[in-house]
Design a protein around this motif. Structure first.
Motif, short mmCIF file in Angstrom:
data_model
loop_
_atom_site.label_atom_id
_atom_site.label_comp_id
_atom_site.label_asym_id
_atom_site.label_seq_id
_atom_site.Cartn_x
_atom_site.Cartn_y
_atom_site.Cartn_z
N GLU A 19 3.84 41.84 34.75
CA GLU A 19 3.14 41.93 33.47
C GLU A 19 4.01 42.53 32.38
O GLU A 19 3.77 42.32 31.19
N PHE A 20 5.06 43.27 32.79
CA PHE A 20 5.94 43.94 31.82
C PHE A 20 7.33 43.32 31.78
O PHE A 20 8.27 43.93 31.28
N LEU A 21 7.46 42.11 32.34
CA LEU A 21 8.74 41.43 32.41
C LEU A 21 8.65 40.05 31.78
O LEU A 21 7.62 39.38 31.89
N ARG A 22 9.73 39.63 31.13
CA ARG A 22 9.82 38.29 30.57
C ARG A 22 11.22 37.74 30.84
O ARG A 22 12.20 38.49 30.81
N THR A 23 11.31 36.43 31.08
CA THR A 23 12.61 35.79 31.25
C THR A 23 13.03 35.17 29.93
O THR A 23 12.30 34.37 29.35
N THR B 76 15.97 38.34 33.09
CA THR B 76 14.68 39.03 33.07
C THR B 76 14.81 40.36 32.33
O THR B 76 15.70 41.15 32.62
N ILE B 77 13.88 40.57 31.40
CA ILE B 77 13.96 41.73 30.51
C ILE B 77 12.64 42.48 30.52
O ILE B 77 11.56 41.88 30.57
N LEU B 78 12.71 43.81 30.47
CA LEU B 78 11.52 44.62 30.31
C LEU B 78 10.97 44.42 28.90
O LEU B 78 11.71 44.54 27.92
N MET B 79 9.68 44.11 28.80
CA MET B 79 9.09 43.77 27.51
C MET B 79 7.78 44.52 27.28
O MET B 79 7.00 44.74 28.21
#
Length: 458
Positions: free
Chosen positions: A376-380, A386-389
């Protein structure tokens, strides 16, 4: 008599054929498994188990009654009976309550914190129950202030009073033993402070509880792994910076800290296969005479416990001997190591041995649980990986609990983020400032950044 219980550790590893890694009686620190993935998604399905672990309330299941056969909800029926309306109004009242309580989805609405105790649990998924138990043990850590939030039955309106009164109060208190040991008390304290604060804002509390709890447990897991990786240098009193970005920023270049191998999630991803060996290394090192509570000792705690004592050299000798025995159990895939001359070196040697002795698939599978749990706190983001978002909702929640009831300088806001495991580079800080300004949450006293204040969100 040896200090390290090598016979017990040996038995833990060899009681199954072929030998396999087992933590024995030492307290657990994380709930994941090597073969089963945590299902991606929100924390919402775990809330019933989570809250009951905190309140230690064991709800008795409602027995099937003749009302069920007639298609009448027993809960709604008890409320209607307590009101005792005139006959011609009874059906309308039942329909109203049915919709008010369950809506179109059929799940009971969380109109009051006490109702969390009655949410359906995760009977079909043992891993979900373990994750819920871990969250309650390490984040709440038996803080009675949090238990009181979910035990309080006081209401502000007549309808809520009727609903709470109609709940099946045939409950019995049950002692819930602590299974997962809290090793990051600073996060435990911050979570409790934040939860108590938002509990004073009823609707926001109901909306934000699953997200806040999910975020804190994910942060706890990431921070714990980072501390383990630092061996005896790990600081368990404050967060290690992990850089996030904002999901409406657009392109995140590889040069940004959130996308780097050192400061962002890539660091967690690359080192996650070593989490399982670290846990077993410290569990084995914690299996010593004198550890009467079967506590999980971290590397720094072990150094502090034994260094300078008359037992230090004996414990070191035991660890060196155990490293040789371990190689004997798992064979030649564990390379021959030189004897360590001090505890710090011995811990690293044992870790390297366990890393070699473990099945690679098990190490990777266990480590991948971090990414699944935190999805839920990650985005590609393309080639940046993959980045913390943070999305808008999470940014405002983080800001609300950081600011609380008194305005604070903008730089203090970013410090409060970092305490909670969220670091931002200058690009993201600029976007945060613009976002909060657009929402009228910024007090401007001058053009200087230091003279800008963030107002309370709630």
């Amino acid at each position: 008599m040896p200090i390290l219980k090598t016979e017990e550790i040996n038995h833990n590893l060899t009681k199954k054929k072929p030998p396999s890694h087992n933590e024995g009686e030492i307290k657990k620190v994380l709930p994941f498994a090597t073969t089963k993935k945590y299902v991606k998604g929100s924390f919402q399905p775990l809330l019933g188990d989570y809250v009951r672990n905190i309140t230690k309330i064991k709800t008795k299941k409602q027995k099937t009654s003749s009302l069920d056969a007639l298609g009448v909800d027993p809960f709604t029926y008890r409320i209607v009976k307590s009101i005792n309306p005139e006959d011609h109004l009874q059906h309308e009242l039942e329909n109203f309550l049915q919709y008010y309580l369950y809506g179109e989805k059929g799940d009971i609405k969380l109109i009051h914190p006490y109702i969390y105790n009655y949410l359906q649990g995760s009977d079909s998924d043992n891993l979900f129950r373990k994750v819920a138990k871990c969250a309650s043990d390490v984040l709440v850590n038996n803080d009675q202030r949090i238990a009181n939030i979910f035990k309080d039955t006081e209401t502000e309106d007549v309808l809520s009073e009727l609903i709470i009164g109609a709940l099946n109060r045939s409950t019995d208190g049950s002692f819930s033993e602590t299974i997962y040991q809290c090793k990051l008390e600073f996060l435990n304290n911050l979570y409790c402070e934040d939860l108590i604060y938002i509990s004073g804002h009823h609707e926001y509390f109901i909306k934000s509880l699953p997200t806040l709890t999910h975020f804190y447990l994910f942060t706890y897991i990431c921070q714990l792994m980072l501390k383990f990786e630092q061996f005896d240098k790990g600081d368990y009193t404050a967060s290690t910076p992990l850089y996030y970005a904002l999901d409406w920023e657009g392109v995140i270049s590889k040069r940004r800290k959130a996308a780097s191998d050192v400061d962002g999630f890539k660091r967690i991803k690359q080192r996650s296969p070593f989490l399982f060996p670290h846990i077993h290394t410290m569990s084995q090192l914690s299996t010593f005479h004198g550890n009467t509570n079967d506590s999980f000792f971290t590397y720094p705690e072990l150094i502090e416990y034994f260094s300078g004592s008359e037992k230090e050299q004996e414990y070191l000798s035991d660890v060196n001997n155990w490293i040789e025995q371990y190689r004997g159990i798992f064979g030649e895939r564990v390379t021959l190591k030189e004897q360590a001359g001090d505890l710090k070196t011995a811990f690293r040697v044992l870790f390297e041995s366990i890393k070699e002795g473990m099945n690679e698939g098990a190490r990777i599978g266990y480590g991948n649980s971090i990414e699944h749990f935190g999805s839920e706190f990650l985005r590609t983001r393309g080639s940046s990986g993959t980045i913390l978002m943070l999305n808008h909702e999470m940014l405002l929640l983080l800001t609300a609990v950081s600011v609380k009831d008194k305005r604070i300088p903008i730089n203090q806001l970013f410090s409060e983020y970092e305490k909670r495991g969220v670091a931002l580079d200058r690009h993201s800080k600029k976007v945060v400032l613009e976002t909060l300004d657009n929402l009228n949450f910024i007090d401007k006293k001058s053009d200087s950044g230091d003279a800008q204040y963030v107002k309370p969100i709630l």
